[in-house]
Design a protein around this motif. Structure first.
Motif, PDB file in Angstrom:
ATOM      1  N   VAL A 187       0.840  -1.206   0.000  1.00 14.59           N
ATOM      2  CA  VAL A 187       0.000   0.000   0.000  1.00 14.59           C
ATOM      3  C   VAL A 187       0.872   1.252   0.000  1.00 14.59           C
ATOM      4  O   VAL A 187       0.658   2.194  -0.764  1.00 14.59           O
ATOM      5  N   PHE A 188       1.889   1.254   0.868  1.00 10.21           N
ATOM      6  CA  PHE A 188       2.776   2.410   1.003  1.00 10.21           C
ATOM      7  C   PHE A 188       3.555   2.658  -0.297  1.00 10.21           C
ATOM      8  O   PHE A 188       3.714   3.796  -0.740  1.00 10.21           O
ATOM      9  N   THR A 189       4.025   1.582  -0.923  1.00  6.64           N
ATOM     10  CA  THR A 189       4.763   1.712  -2.185  1.00  6.64           C
ATOM     11  C   THR A 189       3.876   2.305  -3.273  1.00  6.64           C
ATOM     12  O   THR A 189       4.308   3.169  -4.054  1.00  6.64           O
ATOM     13  N   GLY A 190       2.622   1.867  -3.338  1.00  5.12           N
ATOM     14  CA  GLY A 190       1.688   2.433  -4.310  1.00  5.12           C
ATOM     15  C   GLY A 190       1.474   3.919  -4.093  1.00  5.12           C
ATOM     16  O   GLY A 190       1.359   4.693  -5.048  1.00  5.12           O
ATOM     17  N   GLN A 191       1.452   4.328  -2.811  1.00  7.51           N
ATOM     18  CA  GLN A 191       1.285   5.752  -2.492  1.00  7.51           C
ATOM     19  C   GLN A 191       2.527   6.557  -2.875  1.00  7.51           C
ATOM     20  O   GLN A 191       2.425   7.669  -3.405  1.00  7.51           O
ATOM     21  N   VAL A 192       3.711   6.000  -2.610  1.00 11.02           N
ATOM     22  CA  VAL A 192       4.961   6.703  -2.937  1.00 11.02           C
ATOM     23  C   VAL A 192       5.101   6.869  -4.450  1.00 11.02           C
ATOM     24  O   VAL A 192       5.366   7.969  -4.955  1.00 11.02           O
ATOM     25  N   LEU A 193       4.920   5.779  -5.188  1.00 10.85           N
ATOM     26  CA  LEU A 193       5.063   5.859  -6.641  1.00 10.85           C
ATOM     27  C   LEU A 193       3.983   6.718  -7.283  1.00 10.85           C
ATOM     28  O   LEU A 193       4.166   7.238  -8.381  1.00 10.85           O
ATOM     29  N   GLY A 194       2.866   6.897  -6.585  1.00 16.66           N
ATOM     30  CA  GLY A 194       1.787   7.723  -7.103  1.00 16.66           C
ATOM     31  C   GLY A 194       1.962   9.209  -6.869  1.00 16.66           C
ATOM     32  O   GLY A 194       1.101  10.007  -7.265  1.00 16.66           O
ATOM     33  N   LEU A 195       3.062   9.609  -6.226  1.00 16.00           N
ATOM     34  CA  LEU A 195       3.315  11.035  -6.011  1.00 16.00           C
ATOM     35  C   LEU A 195       3.483  11.754  -7.357  1.00 16.00           C
ATOM     36  O   LEU A 195       4.009  11.172  -8.311  1.00 16.00           O
ATOM     37  N   PRO A 196       3.083  13.020  -7.424  1.00 20.90           N
ATOM     38  CA  PRO A 196       3.202  13.765  -8.692  1.00 20.90           C
ATOM     39  C   PRO A 196       4.631  13.823  -9.215  1.00 20.90           C
ATOM     40  O   PRO A 196       4.854  13.857 -10.432  1.00 20.90           O
ATOM     41  N   GLU A 197       5.611  13.832  -8.297  1.00 22.16           N
ATOM     42  CA  GLU A 197       7.020  13.909  -8.737  1.00 22.16           C
ATOM     43  C   GLU A 197       7.500  12.603  -9.360  1.00 22.16           C
ATOM     44  O   GLU A 197       8.522  12.578 -10.054  1.00 22.16           O
ATOM     45  N   LEU A 198       6.786  11.503  -9.098  1.00 16.03           N
ATOM     46  CA  LEU A 198       7.212  10.207  -9.615  1.00 16.03           C
ATOM     47  C   LEU A 198       6.297   9.766 -10.762  1.00 16.03           C
ATOM     48  O   LEU A 198       6.433  10.234 -11.869  1.00 16.03           O
ATOM     49  N   LEU A 199       5.351   8.863 -10.487  1.00 17.41           N
ATOM     50  CA  LEU A 199       4.524   8.332 -11.583  1.00 17.41           C
ATOM     51  C   LEU A 199       3.091   8.851 -11.559  1.00 17.41           C
ATOM     52  O   LEU A 199       2.290   8.457 -12.417  1.00 17.41           O
ATOM     53  N   GLY A 315     -10.146  11.124  -2.240  1.00 19.38           N
ATOM     54  CA  GLY A 315     -11.497  11.684  -2.158  1.00 19.38           C
ATOM     55  C   GLY A 315     -11.927  11.948  -0.728  1.00 19.38           C
ATOM     56  O   GLY A 315     -12.561  12.974  -0.429  1.00 19.38           O
ATOM     57  N   ILE A 316     -11.581  11.042   0.182  1.00 17.26           N
ATOM     58  CA  ILE A 316     -11.954  11.204   1.589  1.00 17.26           C
ATOM     59  C   ILE A 316     -11.258  12.435   2.178  1.00 17.26           C
ATOM     60  O   ILE A 316     -11.876  13.268   2.843  1.00 17.26           O
ATOM     61  N   LEU A 317      -9.948  12.565   1.913  1.00 16.18           N
ATOM     62  CA  LEU A 317      -9.203  13.709   2.451  1.00 16.18           C
ATOM     63  C   LEU A 317      -9.670  15.020   1.823  1.00 16.18           C
ATOM     64  O   LEU A 317      -9.709  16.055   2.489  1.00 16.18           O
ATOM     65  N   SER A 318     -10.032  14.982   0.543  1.00 13.50           N
ATOM     66  CA  SER A 318     -10.537  16.188  -0.115  1.00 13.50           C
ATOM     67  C   SER A 318     -11.838  16.642   0.528  1.00 13.50           C
ATOM     68  O   SER A 318     -12.026  17.833   0.804  1.00 13.50           O
ATOM     69  N   GLU A 319     -12.720  15.689   0.804  1.00 16.12           N
ATOM     70  CA  GLU A 319     -13.981  16.052   1.444  1.00 16.12           C
ATOM     71  C   GLU A 319     -13.793  16.447   2.909  1.00 16.12           C
ATOM     72  O   GLU A 319     -14.657  17.090   3.503  1.00 16.12           O
ATOM     73  N   ALA A 320     -12.661  16.025   3.480  1.00 17.46           N
ATOM     74  CA  ALA A 320     -12.371  16.427   4.855  1.00 17.46           C
ATOM     75  C   ALA A 320     -11.836  17.853   4.926  1.00 17.46           C
ATOM     76  O   ALA A 320     -11.629  18.392   6.012  1.00 17.46           O
ATOM     77  N   GLY A 321     -11.576  18.470   3.748  1.00 22.20           N
ATOM     78  CA  GLY A 321     -11.204  19.880   3.731  1.00 22.20           C
ATOM     79  C   GLY A 321      -9.747  20.175   3.433  1.00 22.20           C
ATOM     80  O   GLY A 321      -9.313  21.324   3.537  1.00 22.20           O
ATOM     81  N   PHE A 322      -8.951  19.167   3.031  1.00 24.52           N
ATOM     82  CA  PHE A 322      -7.536  19.408   2.756  1.00 24.52           C
ATOM     83  C   PHE A 322      -7.346  19.900   1.320  1.00 24.52           C
ATOM     84  O   PHE A 322      -8.074  19.489   0.409  1.00 24.52           O
ATOM     85  N   ALA A 323      -6.342  20.761   1.136  1.00 23.92           N
ATOM     86  CA  ALA A 323      -6.028  21.280  -0.197  1.00 23.92           C
ATOM     87  C   ALA A 323      -5.519  20.149  -1.083  1.00 23.92           C
ATOM     88  O   ALA A 323      -4.769  19.280  -0.628  1.00 23.92           O
ATOM     89  N   SER A 324      -5.909  20.169  -2.361  1.00 26.18           N
ATOM     90  CA  SER A 324      -5.577  19.060  -3.266  1.00 26.18           C
ATOM     91  C   SER A 324      -4.076  18.900  -3.475  1.00 26.18           C
ATOM     92  O   SER A 324      -3.598  17.789  -3.706  1.00 26.18           O
ATOM     93  N   ASN A 325      -3.310  19.993  -3.379  1.00 32.13           N
ATOM     94  CA  ASN A 325      -1.865  19.896  -3.653  1.00 32.13           C
ATOM     95  C   ASN A 325      -1.080  19.223  -2.532  1.00 32.13           C
ATOM     96  O   ASN A 325       0.056  18.794  -2.741  1.00 32.13           O
ATOM     97  N   ILE A 326      -1.668  19.119  -1.325  1.00 32.43           N
ATOM     98  CA  ILE A 326      -0.943  18.460  -0.235  1.00 32.43           C
ATOM     99  C   ILE A 326      -1.493  17.067   0.074  1.00 32.43           C
ATOM    100  O   ILE A 326      -0.888  16.322   0.845  1.00 32.43           O
ATOM    101  N   ILE A 327      -2.608  16.691  -0.568  1.00 26.88           N
ATOM    102  CA  ILE A 327      -3.225  15.391  -0.273  1.00 26.88           C
ATOM    103  C   ILE A 327      -2.297  14.202  -0.562  1.00 26.88           C
ATOM    104  O   ILE A 327      -2.218  13.282   0.251  1.00 26.88           O
ATOM    105  N   PRO A 328      -1.542  14.169  -1.693  1.00 25.53           N
ATOM    106  CA  PRO A 328      -0.666  13.014  -1.928  1.00 25.53           C
ATOM    107  C   PRO A 328       0.353  12.794  -0.818  1.00 25.53           C
ATOM    108  O   PRO A 328       0.699  11.646  -0.513  1.00 25.53           O
ATOM    109  N   TYR A 329       0.811  13.864  -0.204  1.00 25.75           N
ATOM    110  CA  TYR A 329       1.823  13.741   0.848  1.00 25.75           C
ATOM    111  C   TYR A 329       1.186  13.334   2.176  1.00 25.75           C
ATOM    112  O   TYR A 329       1.794  12.599   2.970  1.00 25.75           O
ATOM    113  N   ILE A 330      -0.042  13.796   2.404  1.00 28.85           N
ATOM    114  CA  ILE A 330      -0.773  13.344   3.586  1.00 28.85           C
ATOM    115  C   ILE A 330      -1.086  11.852   3.459  1.00 28.85           C
ATOM    116  O   ILE A 330      -0.989  11.085   4.421  1.00 28.85           O
ATOM    117  N   THR A 331      -1.443  11.430   2.245  1.00 24.25           N
ATOM    118  CA  THR A 331      -1.731  10.016   1.995  1.00 24.25           C
ATOM    119  C   THR A 331      -0.536   9.138   2.338  1.00 24.25           C
ATOM    120  O   THR A 331      -0.696   8.022   2.841  1.00 24.25           O
TER     121      THR A 331
END
Length: 449
Positions: A187-199, A315-331
């Motif tokens: 799960v963690f690897t999928g989140q890391v590789l999914g960062l905008p700076e990577l894939l 989607g959950i974090l977005s609806e919780a009120g977090f800015a879209s540009n920081i959501i990948p790092y919170i994830t």
């Protein structure tokens, strides 16, 4: 009438783990088998739980573009939601198909052979998923998700069986937690590789799926050089010489006569028993409570809602009120906390026990889910409320990985004897994947409502 089963006869006859067996070192062969077995199995399952999260917008855009090119009009919003739900949830249908195939495959190929064969599904799925955009076919993505689901369904039944049969009793829980730890690491690897700076970019998202082939190839390179389950070799293949060599490598000692005798004792007790079918297992009063335990725990494993967080974190974090540009790092922090909690659980499981960790994990999840519901409902009134929602999400994930995340798979192997084990894993897998499908399919519609 059969007496209620207490566990594996070998487990009952083992000497005090605090004495002889407790002093046995954990061998490199056993660690390699656990790690590489889980790398090509549960790691891939965990990776697929999170890998569709980061490129969700790009995949939906690809669906819309393909639909427009084919039919000359944009895709309807409801159709997009339906296709996306199918893409996510068909993974569980594949998992169910894989779980149903396990008893047949392991009987023919054994535990290790089944894990090796399973890598073919991962490689085929990686090709379909990564070439779908080039071929302008969203059907290839859906079929690829189905096939990687088959891979995961086989893996989550065959791997715990393999680990349970190659591991000494006094560390069976800890080694069994490799399954949970590698799921979290995936799960963690999928989140890391999914960062905008990577894939996690529009031009690179297909490579997220190409990565699926990497752990499968690594397992294919290492696992052939490790032994098959000695219990399988002795009880089902009747190959005592191979079983003795396997025990020697896994345990790191020459004299394995005690271990062989324990397996022989179990074999003698089951001489008149064929491998039980699912129907025979369901009818047997001797294992009724074990079966009820596995069904309830496996259903709760999925229906507790954690996979919804893994599938739809953004989607959950977005609806919780977090800015879209920081959501990948919170994830990322959610993946890190679950991996840490799984490792800690593996270190303490033999001291604390399975049942206390399960009760604590589910009770803590219920508490923090209740708080999360309250915080989400009042988040518009207080500016800092989303941060409390985020803390609750982390607490829910940590609670899950502290016990419920890995123990159900360990229990299935421990509560049933050899003749019942394949059917038990098939039932556990069926419950697991049907519940997974329900969560993956219904959550987007619940979220919209």
């Amino acid at each position: 009438m059969d007496k209620p089963e207490k566990g594996n006869p070998a487990d009952v006859q083992m000497s005090d783990p605090g004495k002889k067996s407790g002093k046995q070192p954990v061998t490199a062969c056993l660690i390699c088998a656990a790690f590489f077995g889980a790398l090509g199995s549960s790691f891939i399952y965990g990776y697929n739980l999170s890998v569709v999260n980061a490129p969700a917008l790009y995949i939906k855009a690809f669906y819309n573009k393909t639909w427009t090119e084919r039919y000359g009009q944009p895709i309807a919003a409801e159709t997009t939601t339906l296709l996306w739900s199918i893409t996510v949830s068909i993974f569980a249908i594949g998992g169910l198909l894989g779980a149903l195939c396990v008893p047949i495959i392991i009987k023919v190929l054994g535990r290790k052979g089944t894990l090796l064969l399973n890598n073919i599904f991962a490689i085929i799925a990686a090709l379909l998923l990564s070439l779908g955009e080039t071929a302008k076919s969203f059907e290839m993505l859906i079929i690829g998700r189905l096939i990687i689901g088959v891979d995961s369904g086989i893996a989550l039944s065959a791997l715990p069986m393999y680990l349970g049969e190659i591991t000494p009793r006094h560390i069976r829980g800890s080694i069994g937690q490799f399954n949970s730890i590698l799921i979290c690491l995936g799960v963690f690897t999928g989140q890391v590789l999914g960062l905008p700076e990577l894939l996690g970019q529009e031009s690179r998202w297909i490579h997220l799926f190409s990565f699926l082939a990497v752990p499968a190839v690594l397992q294919l390179c290492v696992l052939p050089f490790l032994p098959e389950s000695p219990r399988y070799l002795l009880m089902e293949r009747r190959d005592e010489a191979a079983a003795e060599k396997a025990f020697q490598r896994f345990l790191g000692k020459k004299d394995v006569s005690q271990e062989l005798e324990e397996v022989h004792a179990e074999a003698r007790a089951q001489d008149n028993l064929q491998a039980a079918s699912v129907l025979q297992l369901l009818k047997s009063p001797a294992v009724r409570w074990q079966l009820i335990t596995i069904i309830v725990v496996m259903a709760c494993y999925q229906l507790c809602g954690l996979n919804a967080i893994w599938y739809y974190t953004n989607g959950i974090l977005s609806e919780a009120g977090f800015a879209s540009n920081i959501i990948p790092y919170i994830t990322l922090s959610t993946g890190a906390i679950e991996t840490l909690a799984a490792i800690i659980s593996g270190l303490v499981i033999e001291r604390i026990g399975r049942k206390p960790l399960l009760i604590f994990g589910f009770a803590a999840m219920a508490f923090f889910f209740s708080l999360l519901t309250v915080f989400l409902n009042i988040q518009d009134t207080v500016s800092w409320m989303p941060y409390l929602s985020y803390v609750c999400i982390l607490a829910v994930i940590a609670s899950f990985c502290s016990g419920p995340g890995g123990i159900p798979f360990v229990l299935t192997g421990e509560l049933f004897e050899q003749s019942y084990r394949p059917a038990a894993f098939m039932i556990a897998g069926t419950v697991n994947w049907l519940s997974n499908f329900a969560v993956g399919l219904l959550f987007p519609f619940i979220q919209v409502s």
